[in-house]
Write a protein that holds these residues in place. Structure first.
Motif, mmCIF file in Angstrom:
data_model
loop_
_atom_site.group_PDB
_atom_site.id
_atom_site.type_symbol
_atom_site.label_atom_id
_atom_site.label_comp_id
_atom_site.label_asym_id
_atom_site.label_seq_id
_atom_site.Cartn_x
_atom_site.Cartn_y
_atom_site.Cartn_z
ATOM 1 N N THR A 114 0.820 -1.223 0.000
ATOM 2 C CA THR A 114 0.000 0.000 0.000
ATOM 3 C C THR A 114 0.852 1.272 0.000
ATOM 4 O OG1 THR A 114 -0.096 -0.048 2.395
ATOM 5 C CG2 THR A 114 -1.922 -1.081 1.219
ATOM 6 N N VAL A 147 1.971 3.273 -2.020
ATOM 7 C CA VAL A 147 1.931 3.858 -3.352
ATOM 8 C C VAL A 147 1.485 5.302 -3.199
ATOM 9 C CG1 VAL A 147 0.901 3.697 -5.635
ATOM 10 C CG2 VAL A 147 1.323 1.621 -4.316
ATOM 11 N N TYR A 148 2.321 6.247 -3.631
ATOM 12 C CA TYR A 148 2.076 7.654 -3.312
ATOM 13 C C TYR A 148 1.769 8.486 -4.540
ATOM 14 C CZ TYR A 148 3.976 6.556 1.272
ATOM 15 O OH TYR A 148 4.179 6.020 2.509
ATOM 16 N N GLN A 149 0.957 9.520 -4.310
ATOM 17 C CA GLN A 149 0.633 10.471 -5.376
ATOM 18 C C GLN A 149 1.802 11.423 -5.613
ATOM 19 O OE1 GLN A 149 -3.120 11.282 -6.087
ATOM 20 N NE2 GLN A 149 -2.464 12.541 -7.786
ATOM 21 N N ARG A 160 -1.294 0.377 -9.005
ATOM 22 C CA ARG A 160 -2.342 1.348 -8.741
ATOM 23 C C ARG A 160 -2.162 2.630 -9.521
ATOM 24 N NH1 ARG A 160 -3.038 1.099 -2.326
ATOM 25 N NH2 ARG A 160 -4.563 -0.565 -2.268
ATOM 26 N N GLU A 190 -10.791 -4.746 -7.022
ATOM 27 C CA GLU A 190 -10.248 -4.055 -5.851
ATOM 28 C C GLU A 190 -11.037 -2.780 -5.546
ATOM 29 O OE1 GLU A 190 -6.563 -2.092 -6.411
ATOM 30 O OE2 GLU A 190 -6.213 -1.791 -4.278
ATOM 31 N N ASN A 206 -13.134 -2.074 -2.247
ATOM 32 C CA ASN A 206 -12.729 -0.951 -1.390
ATOM 33 C C ASN A 206 -13.869 0.024 -1.164
ATOM 34 O OD1 ASN A 206 -10.199 -1.914 -1.146
ATOM 35 N ND2 ASN A 206 -9.179 -0.284 -2.282
ATOM 36 N N ARG A 249 -4.683 8.284 0.532
ATOM 37 C CA ARG A 249 -4.232 7.274 -0.418
ATOM 38 C C ARG A 249 -5.025 5.976 -0.327
ATOM 39 N NH1 ARG A 249 0.274 5.187 0.120
ATOM 40 N NH2 ARG A 249 0.737 5.681 2.270
ATOM 41 N N GLN A 277 -7.781 3.706 -2.208
ATOM 42 C CA GLN A 277 -8.290 3.602 -3.571
ATOM 43 C C GLN A 277 -9.786 3.305 -3.614
ATOM 44 O OE1 GLN A 277 -6.345 3.311 -6.699
ATOM 45 N NE2 GLN A 277 -4.741 4.329 -5.557
ATOM 46 N N TYR A 326 -11.804 8.109 -6.622
ATOM 47 C CA TYR A 326 -10.389 8.456 -6.695
ATOM 48 C C TYR A 326 -9.773 7.890 -7.973
ATOM 49 C CZ TYR A 326 -5.550 8.960 -5.017
ATOM 50 O OH TYR A 326 -4.231 9.287 -4.875
#
Lengths: 355, 527
Positions: free
Chosen positions: A214, A216-218, A355, B52, B56, B218, B220, B224
C-alpha cells in the motif's frame, strides 16, 4: 379570506428587492468580464500552463517578469492533465507556453500538433541537441534522474546496485513507489522496457508491486518523507526530492543511490523538464523571450537550482550538494522516444495491476 | 389574461425542460463514452482494477455507514432523552463537523496519527519506542475520518425524529410488560427507522463520491480512480467506464434505500400525542454523558480546529496572507454565490411545476434532476468539459463552465429543501390571489415567493457551502489563475505543508458555521 394576502404584503419587500434574476445577470456579466481582464497590454502578458509544482516555478517566472515587464499568469496542475486539457482546448486554448516536467509529455504535445517549432540561435547554443525535439518544438531545461532513496539507518549502499533489485522479495513492505499515473514512473518503466524488453520489465513490475503493497504515493515528496521517517527503507523518486528534503532538514537520514551503474548495467534513467510554445499563441515574441530567459546561463542556474536539478547548459554548474554529473552514466534511450513508448508502457503497468 | 398565462406557463415548462436536458446530457455523454469503449479496455479494467476498487468502495461505505449509525443515533439519544448541564451546548456542537470538509479532517489526522506524529509519540512514551498506532492511511484510518465527518447527518435526522416522537407508543409497550431494552429495540428504533435510514443514505452517498479525503489518505476508491484515470492517462474512456460503475452502484443503493423506506411507514391514528420527557441525570451520569459527547465533538471538530488555528498563527502561514490569498477568498465566495444563485433559480421551476402540475413529464424532470446525486465530482467535470468544448466553445475557460458543473452536482441538494417548501403552501392561496385580480407574475411575486423564501434561503446556503468545499471539478475546470480556498488546501496538504494549508482550511470551516446555525433550527433534509 382576506387575511392571507394582507399578511403576505408585509413580507413582499424583501424578495422583490432581492430580485434574484437581476443580481444573477449582473454577476454573469461580471464573470464574463473577469477571466479576461482588460487587454490594455496583451503583448505584455503570457499564460503559462505548468506541470511543475507552483513553488518551483513561480520564483523563476517572477524574475522573468522583473526583467522584462511581461506579466505571467500561471496554471499549475498535473502534467498529463495539462496535455489532456491542451488537446481538448485545441486552437481555443488560452495558453501561450507549456512547461512540463516530463519529456514524454512534451513529445506527446508535439505529435498532437500543439507546439510550434522554434528557430533560435540562443537555444542551439545553450541546450545540447539530445535534450530537444528534432524540430525544436520543445526544449529541455533541466535534467532529472530516477534514483533510489534509502534510509541510511536501515540500508547500506552495497545492498542495491540496480533498480531491478527492488523486485526481490526481501524488500517486501519496505519500498515506497509513485502511483501508476505518475509521469516519472511511466517514463522510467518505458526506459526499462526499451533496455530490457517486456518480459523482464513485467517481472520487475510485479515484484515492485508486491513489495510496495500500500506504499503507493501520489507525490514523490511523500515518498521521501516516508523514507526519512523510516516508515519504509527505500523509495524510488527523482533525485531532487531528496535534496529538497535535505535542504530543509539537513539531519534526515537520507542516502541517494544512483542505480544501474555496474558494468553492463543500463545506466541511470534520465528525464528532462522542458518548455514548448503553443502553436496558436498570439504572443509568440513574448513566449520566445521567456525561452531565451530560461536557456540563458542565469535562467538555467535559477531554474535548475530551485528544484535541485541538473542544468542542461554545458557552462552552468549544478548545485554543489548534488552528485557530480560526470560521475555517473545515463541510459541510452533517447528522450524523444518516451512518447511512443508510453502507451504500451501504460498497458503493461495496468496489466500488472499497479495502482 | 389567458394568453399571458399560457405564455408564462409554457416558458416555465421550457425552462424546466432545458435544465433537465442540461442535467441529463452529462450522464448520457459519460454512458455513451463508456459503452463505445473498446471491449479490451473493459476487459483490462475488469481483470486489473475493478474488483479491488469495488471491494474498497463498498466496504468503506459499509463500515462508515455502520459506525456513523451507531455514533449518530447514540448521540442523538443522549441529547434528546436526558437532561443534564450543558445539554444545549452539545446539541449544537454535534452538528459542527459538517462545516469541516473531509479533506481537511483527513489532512489533520494525517498529521496527528501519521508515522512519527504526536499521537504516536505519546503512545511510544507509554508502551516503548517500537510500538505503532493505527495508520491514518489504512482502511480503518479512512473509515474513522469519514465517520467523524459524516455522523452528524444521522444525528440530525434522528434527533429531529426523536424530538417529534410520540412517547405513548413506548408507554404502551412498557405497560404491556416489555422491558426497557425490549421497548427500545422493538418499538422505538423501528419507529425511528425511516429517519435513520435517510441519514445513513446521505452518509453512504457522501462517502462514495468523496474525493479529497481518500486522495490525501491514499485509499483507492472508484471516485479516486476516476480522477487518477483522468489525470494520469491521455484518454478518458477508462475513466468513463469506472464512472458508470460508480453511477450504477449509487443507483442500486438508492433503490434499496427507497425500498427500505417504503416498507416502513408508520401513522399516527389518534390525536393523542405527547412529547417525551427528558430524564434528569445524577451527577455521575451527567459526567459520563459529557465525557462521551466531549470526546466525539473534540475528535471531529475541537482538536482539528485548534490545530488549524495554531498552524494559521505560525509565521510560515502568516507569510502567505498577502493580496494573492485574498484573491482566493474572493474567488471562492464569488463562485459559491453564483453557483448557489444559479441552482436556486434553476431548481425553482422544477420543484414548482412538479408540485403544481404533476404530469409525468414534470415529475420525470424532477427525478432526472436528482441524477446529479449519483454523478461524482470528477465525472461531472469530465462531462461538462467535453460538452462545453463541443457545444459552446467560446465559453470554455470561463467561470461559467465551473458554475454549470457545480449546479449539476449540487442542484439535488437544493431541491431537497425547495421541494417541500413549495409543497407546503396550498395552491388555494395562489388561486385566491388570482381571483382577487393579481396576474400570474404578480401572484408569484407577492404570494408564492414570499412564502417559499425560507426554503430558498436554506437551499442557497446549502449549495453555497457545498461549492465552497468542492474539489475535483474545480481542480479540473478552473480557469487560469483562478484558485479557490479548497484548491489551496488540497495543493498544500498533499505535499504535507500543514502550516500553509491551514489558513484556507480554517476559513472554509469558519464560513460554514453561520450557515449551520440556520440549518440546525429546522428539520434538515439535504446532503
Amino acid at each position: 379570506m382576506y387575511r392571507w394576502p394582507r399578511q403576505c404584503s408585509r413580507t413582499i419587500g424583501v424578495p422583490v428587492r432581492l430580485n434574484f434574476a437581476g443580481v444573477f445577470a449582473a454577476c454573469l456579466l461580471a464573470v464574463l468580464w473577469l477571466p479576461t481582464p482588460p487587454e490594455v497590454s496583451a503583448a505584455d502578458k503570457l499564460i503559462v500552463y505548468s506541470g511543475r509544482s507552483e513553488r518551483l516555478i513561480k520564483p523563476v517566472l517572477d524574475a522573468f517578469t522583473a526583467k522584462t515587464g511581461i506579466q505571467v499568469d500561471l496554471l499549475s496542475s498535473g502534467t498529463t492533465e495539462l496535455v489532456n486539457r491542451l488537446k481538448a482546448e485545441g486552437g481555443r486554448s488560452p495558453a501561450d507556453v507549456f512547461i512540463s516536467n516530463d519529456a514524454g509529455s512534451l513529445e506527446m504535445a508535439r505529435t498532437a500538433g500543439l507546439l510550434r517549432p522554434l528557430n533560435m540561435p540562443e537555444v542551439e547554443q545553450a541546450i545540447p541537441p539530445q535534450f530537444r525535439a528534432a524540430d525544436n518544438s520543445w526544449i529541455g531545461l533541466s535534467g532529472r534522474f530516477w534514483i533510489i532513496v534509502c534510509n541510511t539507518t536501515m540500508v547500506t549502499p552495497d545492498q542495491i546496485t540496480s533498480l531491478l533489485d527492488l523486485a526481490d522479495p526481501r524488500w517486501k513492505d519496505k519500498i515506497a513507489i509513485p502511483n501508476a499515473g505518475s509521469e516519472y514512473l511511466q517514463a522510467g518503466v518505458s526506459v526499462i522496457r526499451a533496455s530490457l524488453g517486456d518480459d523482464q520489465t513485467k517481472r520487475f513490475l510485479e515484484g515492485l508491486r508486491n513489495n510496495a503493497g500500500t506504499h503507493v504515493y501520489q507525490k514523490s515528496s511523500q515518498i521521501v518523507e516516508a523514507v526519512a521517517k523510516g516508515q519504509v527503507s527505500v523509495g524510488v523518486v527523482n533525485h531532487y526530492y531528496v535534496y529538497r528534503h535535505l535542504a530543509v532538514q539537513p539531519t534526515a537520514p537520507l542516502g541517494v543511490m544512483m542505480p544501474d551503474q555496474q558494468a553492463g548495467g543500463m545506466g541511470a534513467i534520465m528525464n528532462v523538464a522542458g518548455i514548448g510554445i503553443l502553436k496558436h499563441t498570439s504572443r509568440f515574441d513574448a513566449a520566445k523571450l521567456l525561452v531565451e530567459f530560461l536557456v540563458a546561463e542565469v535562467g538555467q542556474k535559477m531554474f535548475a537550482d530551485l528544484d535541485k536539478e541538473y542544468p542542461l547548459h554545458p557552462e552552468v554548474k549544478a548545485d554543489s550538494s548534488l552528485v557530480e554529473r560526470k560521475r555517473f552514466r545515463t541510459a541510452s534511450v533517447p528522450l524523444t522516444k518516451l512518447a511512443e513508448l508510453r502507451e504500451p508502457t501504460l498497458l503493461l503497468i495496468e496489466q500488472v495491476g499497479m495502482r | 389574461m389567458i394568453a399571458v398565462r399560457r405564455l408564462s406557463v409554457s416558458s416555465l415548462q421550457l425552462a424546466v425542460l432545458a435544465s433537465t436536458a442540461l442535467i441529463l446530457l452529462p450522464l448520457g455523454y459519460v454512458t455513451a463514452l463508456a459503452l463505445s469503449a473498446d471491449s479490451t479496455i473493459w476487459h483490462r479494467l475488469w481483470t486489473t482494477r475493478v474488483p479491488e476498487l469495488l471491494l474498497n468502495t463498498v466496504s468503506l461505505a459499509g463500515a462508515v455507514a455502520l459506525l456513523a449509525l451507531v455514533l449518530g443515533v447514540s448521540t442523538a439519544w443522549m441529547v434528546t432523552r436526558f437532561e443534564f448541564p450543558g445539554r444545549r451546548l452539545w446539541e449544537v456542537a454535534l452538528v459542527l463537523p459538517l462545516a469541516m470538509p473531509t479533506y481537511v479532517l483527513a489532512y489533520v489526522y494525517n498529521y496527528l496519527l501519521g508515522y512519527g506524529g504526536p499521537v504516536e509519540h505519546l503512545w511510544q512514551m507509554v508502551t516503548g519506542p517500537q510500538s505503532r498506532i493505527l495508520s491514518p492511511q489504512s482502511f480503518w484510518g479512512v473509515t474513522i475520518v469519514m465517520t467523524l465527518d459524516t455522523f452528524p447527518f444521522v444525528y440530525l435526522l434522528t434527533r429531529s425524529a426523536l424530538l417529534s416522537f410520540n412517547v405513548s407508543f413506548e408507554e404502551v409497550a412498557r405497560t404491556c410488560g416489555a422491558s426497557q431494552l425490549r421497548t427500545m429495540l422493538h418499538v422505538t428504533l423501528p419507529l425511528l427507522r425511516p429517519s435513520i435510514v435517510a441519514g445513513v443514505a446521505l452518509v453512504v452517498l457522501y462517502v462514495v463520491s468523496d474525493f479529497g479525503a481518500v486522495s490525501l489518505l491514499r485509499y483507492q476508491t472508484l471516485t479516486y480512480a476516476v480522477f487518477q484515470q483522468m489525470t494520469g492517462r491521455s484518454d478518458n474512456q477508462a475513466a468513463s467506464i469506472l464512472s458508470i460503475l460508480l453511477v450504477v452502484l449509487a443507483l442500486l443503493f438508492l433503490l434499496t434505500e427507497r425500498w427500505f423506506r417504503r416498507k416502513s411507514r408508520f401513522y399516527q391514528t389518534t390525536g393523542r400525542y405527547r412529547a417525551p420527557q427528558r430524564i434528569q441525570c445524577e451527577w455521575w451520569h451527567a459526567t459520563a454523558l459529557t465525557a462521551c459527547l466531549a470526546t466525539v465533538t473534540g475528535l471531529a471538530f475541537g482538536i482539528p480546529v485548534y490545530l488549524l488555528a495554531m498552524w494559521s498563527l505560525s509565521s510560515e502561514a502568516q507569510a502567505i496572507l498577502d493580496a494573492r490569498f485574498f484573491g482566493f477568498i474572493w474567488n471562492s465566495a464569488l463562485l459559491s454565490s453564483l453557483a448557489a444563485t444559479a441552482a436556486v433559480l434553476g431548481g425553482l421551476p422544477l420543484a414548482y411545476l412538479a408540485s403544481r402540475k404533476p404530469t409525468w413529464l414534470n415529475l420525470g424532470c424532477l427525478q432526472a434532476a436528482y441524477a446529479g446525486y449519483v454523478l461524482p465530482g470528477p465525472v461531472a467535470a469530465l462531462a461538462v468539459l467535453v460538452l462545453f468544448l463541443n457545444v459552446m466553445p467560446f465559453l470554455y475557460g470561463t467561470v461559467i463552465v465551473l458554475i454549470v458543473a457545480y449546479v449539476l452536482h449540487f442542484l439535488p441538494a437544493g431541491l431537497q429543501s425547495l421541494e417541500p417548501s413549495i409543497q407546503q403552501i396550498t395552491p388555494n392561496l395562489e388561486e385566491a390571489a388570482r381571483t382577487l385580480g393579481l396576474g400570474v407574475r404578480e401572484t408569484w411575486r407577492r404570494v408564492t415567493l414570499p412564502l417559499i423564501r425560507n426554503g430558498m434561503i436554506v437551499a442557497w446556503v446549502l449549495i453555497f457551502l457545498q461549492t465552497m468545499k468542492e474539489l475535483p471539478a474545480t481542480l479540473l475546470l478552473r480557469p487560469v489563475g483562478f484558485d479557490t480556498l479548497a484548491i489551496r488546501v488540497w495543493l498544500e496538504a498533499s505535499e504535507e505543508y500543514y502550516q500553509l494549508a491551514a489558513p484556507s482550511a480554517l476559513l472554509i470551516v469558519l464560513v460554514g458555521l453561520p450557515a449551520l446555525s440556520l440549518l440546525l433550527s429546522r428539520d434538515w433534509r439535504a446532503a
